[in-house]
Design a protein around this motif. Structure first.
Motif, mmCIF file in Angstrom:
data_model
loop_
_atom_site.group_PDB
_atom_site.id
_atom_site.type_symbol
_atom_site.label_atom_id
_atom_site.label_comp_id
_atom_site.label_asym_id
_atom_site.label_seq_id
_atom_site.Cartn_x
_atom_site.Cartn_y
_atom_site.Cartn_z
ATOM 1 N N TYR A 146 -44.177 -47.955 28.233
ATOM 2 C CA TYR A 146 -43.708 -46.600 28.476
ATOM 3 C C TYR A 146 -44.895 -45.662 28.298
ATOM 4 O O TYR A 146 -45.797 -45.924 27.527
ATOM 5 N N THR A 147 -44.899 -44.588 29.061
ATOM 6 C CA THR A 147 -46.053 -43.701 29.044
ATOM 7 C C THR A 147 -45.670 -42.313 28.569
ATOM 8 O O THR A 147 -44.516 -41.907 28.665
ATOM 9 N N GLN A 148 -46.632 -41.609 28.066
ATOM 10 C CA GLN A 148 -46.477 -40.242 27.595
ATOM 11 C C GLN A 148 -45.346 -40.097 26.575
ATOM 12 O O GLN A 148 -44.654 -39.093 26.527
ATOM 13 N N THR A 149 -45.150 -41.118 25.788
ATOM 14 C CA THR A 149 -44.192 -41.085 24.701
ATOM 15 C C THR A 149 -45.008 -40.932 23.427
ATOM 16 O O THR A 149 -45.658 -41.875 22.992
ATOM 17 N N ASN A 150 -44.995 -39.715 22.883
ATOM 18 C CA ASN A 150 -45.899 -39.384 21.792
ATOM 19 C C ASN A 150 -45.188 -38.697 20.635
ATOM 20 O O ASN A 150 -44.156 -38.071 20.818
ATOM 21 N N ASN A 188 -43.452 -39.465 17.971
ATOM 22 C CA ASN A 188 -42.091 -39.794 17.569
ATOM 23 C C ASN A 188 -42.105 -40.567 16.261
ATOM 24 O O ASN A 188 -43.031 -41.321 15.987
ATOM 25 N N ASN A 212 -40.008 -43.141 29.171
ATOM 26 C CA ASN A 212 -41.225 -42.362 29.381
ATOM 27 C C ASN A 212 -41.020 -40.904 28.988
ATOM 28 O O ASN A 212 -39.978 -40.325 29.230
ATOM 29 N N GLN A 213 -42.013 -40.330 28.403
ATOM 30 C CA GLN A 213 -42.090 -38.918 28.081
ATOM 31 C C GLN A 213 -41.143 -38.441 26.981
ATOM 32 O O GLN A 213 -40.833 -37.267 26.899
ATOM 33 N N GLN A 244 -40.846 -37.200 23.500
ATOM 34 C CA GLN A 244 -41.869 -36.674 22.609
ATOM 35 C C GLN A 244 -41.283 -35.870 21.453
ATOM 36 O O GLN A 244 -40.248 -35.231 21.597
ATOM 37 N N VAL A 263 -34.960 -40.364 26.536
ATOM 38 C CA VAL A 263 -36.140 -39.616 26.982
ATOM 39 C C VAL A 263 -36.126 -38.171 26.488
ATOM 40 O O VAL A 263 -36.850 -37.337 26.994
ATOM 41 N N ASP A 305 -36.694 -34.774 24.136
ATOM 42 C CA ASP A 305 -37.813 -34.197 23.407
ATOM 43 C C ASP A 305 -37.314 -33.315 22.272
ATOM 44 O O ASP A 305 -36.278 -32.662 22.390
#
Length: 168
Positions: free
Chosen positions: A9-13, A15, A28-29, A31, A51, A53
């Motif tokens: 998975y990308t751009q998962t920051n 957390n 993905n994504q 956050q 997903v 935020d």
């Protein structure tokens, strides 16, 4: 925790996930989420991935199926349990906003407040079972079982023990 369906998975920051299967199907994504508890924000595979935020979910199955909801706070067993796309909700207490799917900007404080709300928005419920059956919007209920049976009434204010309890 935070496995993702394919572990890719990308751009998962930024957390934090603590608990069995907490954030298991992160997508993905996703956050800036804090997820603490058994199956908290678990999500599902495919289109049901978590997903959201800026959510804070603390408690057993809080935000269990959140797929796109953002800026929610759920503290207590099964708070915002069915929330998929609802946003900016605050639920504190067992089963608060449990059935909420897309409702937004609601505040529920107390056991089972706004429990059956699915899409109603801009409601405030404080006290045991306040606005329990609510599916409407723009209501304020403060007190034990205030507006308990309200299902379609909008723009109501009830304060006190069982105020407007039978109003629908």
């Amino acid at each position: 925790c935070l496995m993702g369906e394919t572990n890719v998975y990308t751009q998962t920051n930024a957390n934090v996930a603590i608990g069995y299967q907490c954030g298991l199907f992160v997508g993905n994504q996703a956050q800036n989420n804090v997820l603490i508890g058994y199956e908290c924000a678990k999500g599902t595979t495919g289109a049901g991935e978590f997903v959201g935020d800026n959510n804070t979910y603390i408690g057993y199955q809080c935000g269990l199926v959140n797929t796109g909801g953002f800026a929610n706070v759920g503290i207590g067993t099964q708070c915002l349990h069915s929330n998929t796309t609802g946003f900016q909700n605050v639920a504190m207490g067992v089963d608060c906003l449990k059935a909420n799917e897309g409702g937004y900007q609601n505040v529920a404080i107390g056991k089972e407040c706004l429990q059956t709300n699915i899409s109603g928005h801009s409601n405030v419920a404080m006290g045991y079972q306040s606005l329990y059956s609510n599916t409407a919007s723009n209501n304020t209920a403060i007190g034990y079982q205030c507006s308990y049976w309200n299902s379609s009434g909008n723009n109501n204010t009830a304060i006190g023990y069982q105020c407007l309890m039978g109003e629908t």
